[in-house]
Enzyme design. Structure first.
Site, PDB file in Angstrom:
ATOM      1  N   ASN A 123      45.027  36.450  28.813  1.00 31.01           N
ATOM      2  CA  ASN A 123      44.784  36.028  27.467  1.00 31.01           C
ATOM      3  C   ASN A 123      45.480  36.809  26.366  1.00 31.01           C
ATOM      4  O   ASN A 123      45.814  36.278  25.515  1.00 31.01           O
ATOM      5  CB  ASN A 123      43.321  35.802  27.048  1.00 31.01           C
ATOM      6  CG  ASN A 123      42.788  34.679  27.739  1.00 31.01           C
ATOM      7  OD1 ASN A 123      43.379  33.721  27.996  1.00 31.01           O
ATOM      8  ND2 ASN A 123      41.354  34.646  27.995  1.00 31.01           N
TER       9      ASN A 123
ATOM     10  N   HIS B 124      36.789  36.888  35.479  1.00 31.34           N
ATOM     11  CA  HIS B 124      37.517  36.061  34.653  1.00 31.34           C
ATOM     12  C   HIS B 124      38.337  34.988  35.518  1.00 31.34           C
ATOM     13  O   HIS B 124      39.510  35.183  35.975  1.00 31.34           O
ATOM     14  CB  HIS B 124      38.382  36.658  33.513  1.00 31.34           C
ATOM     15  CG  HIS B 124      39.155  35.757  32.484  1.00 31.34           C
ATOM     16  ND1 HIS B 124      40.005  36.051  32.186  1.00 31.34           N
ATOM     17  CD2 HIS B 124      38.561  34.649  32.193  1.00 31.34           C
ATOM     18  CE1 HIS B 124      40.499  35.010  31.190  1.00 31.34           C
ATOM     19  NE2 HIS B 124      39.359  34.254  31.159  1.00 31.34           N
TER      20      HIS B 124
ATOM     21  N   GLU C  70      40.748  37.542  37.443  1.00 28.73           N
ATOM     22  CA  GLU C  70      41.037  38.824  36.670  1.00 28.73           C
ATOM     23  C   GLU C  70      39.729  39.518  36.882  1.00 28.73           C
ATOM     24  O   GLU C  70      38.828  39.210  36.108  1.00 28.73           O
ATOM     25  CB  GLU C  70      41.612  38.664  35.274  1.00 28.73           C
ATOM     26  CG  GLU C  70      42.065  39.594  34.400  1.00 28.73           C
ATOM     27  CD  GLU C  70      42.766  38.942  33.018  1.00 28.73           C
ATOM     28  OE1 GLU C  70      42.019  38.120  32.510  1.00 28.73           O
ATOM     29  OE2 GLU C  70      43.793  39.462  32.685  1.00 28.73           O
TER      30      GLU C  70
ATOM     31  N   SER D  53      36.079  35.078  28.291  1.00 31.54           N
ATOM     32  CA  SER D  53      37.628  35.236  28.369  1.00 31.54           C
ATOM     33  C   SER D  53      37.855  36.158  27.219  1.00 31.54           C
ATOM     34  O   SER D  53      39.380  36.550  27.122  1.00 31.54           O
ATOM     35  CB  SER D  53      38.181  34.081  27.795  1.00 31.54           C
ATOM     36  OG  SER D  53      37.321  33.288  26.992  1.00 31.54           O
TER      37      SER D  53
END
Ligand code: 3HC
Length: 287
Positions: free
Chosen positions: A191, A141, A153, A120
């Site tokens: 994120n 991800h 992702e 992440s």
């Protein structure tokens, strides 16, 4: 290249979800864990998740059996992984550990195998650099809970080639995921935006602006989020939230990525959120 067999290294919260979704999508899945004990409990977790899906009428008993037949588990990394067309690493966020795994996989797998990380926050190019095939390394991800969240992702490094991205995209499509492509920059896209929001939620609580319930209800009912920021931090894991925040702050230096003291203290206390049974809230049993 058509992917038929996927290796999943590390079968925690994310790895078990990735393995489950891959097996349900018809891929052969080789799961690797560190110890027999971890492997047994994590395979049981996948079994329970499949059972839940059957009980809810979302999966037929025959499809559950087929998914289970597609999965096998073992301990450690060895030559049996050489059959994988794609390996997805999903171990804890530890650069050295991940680099060791990428180095080992590079030695085990044939030149055609694509190596992916579910990281992440760790820079994917630093993992690619541990291999002799950097053009065939990318980030994949996933989001928690993997069987429910639609997004995958894809993270492209400065060296990832088009063919590798195309193969990962085809795998994601077969898994029923919607995809975005992000550059290999701190936090990628989701994120980079989500973590400062969670940190702000924690700061609002730390500063005593409202109760934890009112902060969460505010964002759920006022902004239509499925979970408020404190519940979501517990759900993601306070250790993971802190780890990603520290990477973002170290690399980008902006105060919005600076972890609040309360978050650091809770992690030091072992209050990691849902998985440890306590975070901002208390949970009946850890899961
Ligand atoms: N596995 C499989 N299915 C699950 C599940 C799980 N762990 N948890 C929930 N579900 C399913 C349920 O079976 C249910 O399916 P149905 O509607 O077909 O019956 C559906 O999801 C909704 O579940 P519930 O009714 O039990 O509960 P909610 O409506 O509260 O939804 C939630 C639960 C889907 C987790 C929702 O609260 C949500 O979307 N929360 C936000 C999650 C999120 O933001 N995740 C991303 C975190 S960031 C991340 O992962 C990146 C990392 O790098 C930090």
């Amino acid at each position: 290249m058509e992917v038929k067999t996927i290796g999943v290294i590390g079968c925690g919260l994310m790895g078990s979800g990735i393995a489950e979704v891959a097996a349900k999508s018809g891929f052969q899945v080789l799961i690797r864990e560190q110890t027999e004990q971890l492997l047994t409990t994590r395979m049981q977790r996948i079994e329970q998740s499949l059972e839940r899906a059957v009980a809810k009428g979302k999966l037929s008993a025959a499809d559950k059996a087929a998914a289970q037949a597609n999965m096998s588990g073992a301990v450690g990394l060895d030559d049996s992984l050489a059959v994988c067309d794609l390996v997805i690493e999903a171990v804890t966020e530890d650069m050295e550990l991940k680099q060791d795994i990428f180095r080992s996989l590079d030695g085990i797998c044939p030149a055609s195998t694509i190596l992916a990380s579910n990281t992440s926050s760790i820079s994917v190019i630093d993992l690619a650099a541990a291999t002799r095939r950097p053009t065939q390394v990318l980030g994949m991800h996933f989001f928690n809970p993997v069987p429910v969240m639609p997004l995958l992702e894809l993270v492209r490094t400065v060296q990832t080639d088009d063919a590798t991205l195309d193969v990962a995209r085809a795998v994601g499509e077969r898994m029923g995921k919607k995809m975005i492509v992000a550059k290999d920059a701190p936090g990628f896209v989701v994120n980079r935006l989500l973590i400062p929001y969670l940190l702000d939620g924690i700061r609002v609580y730390e500063q005593g602006l409202a109760s934890r319930e009112d902060i969460d209800n505010g964002m759920m009912m006022g902004a239509n989020h499925p979970m408020g920021p404190l519940t979501l931090s517990d759900f993601v894991g306070l250790d993971t939230t802190l780890f990603v925040a520290d990477v973002l702050f170290e690399e980008l230096g902006e105060t919005r990525f600076k972890a609040p003291t309360l978050l650091r203290r809770l992690v030091s206390a072992g209050h990691l959120g849902r998985k440890s049974g306590r975070g901002f809230y208390e949970y009946g049993s850890s899961r």
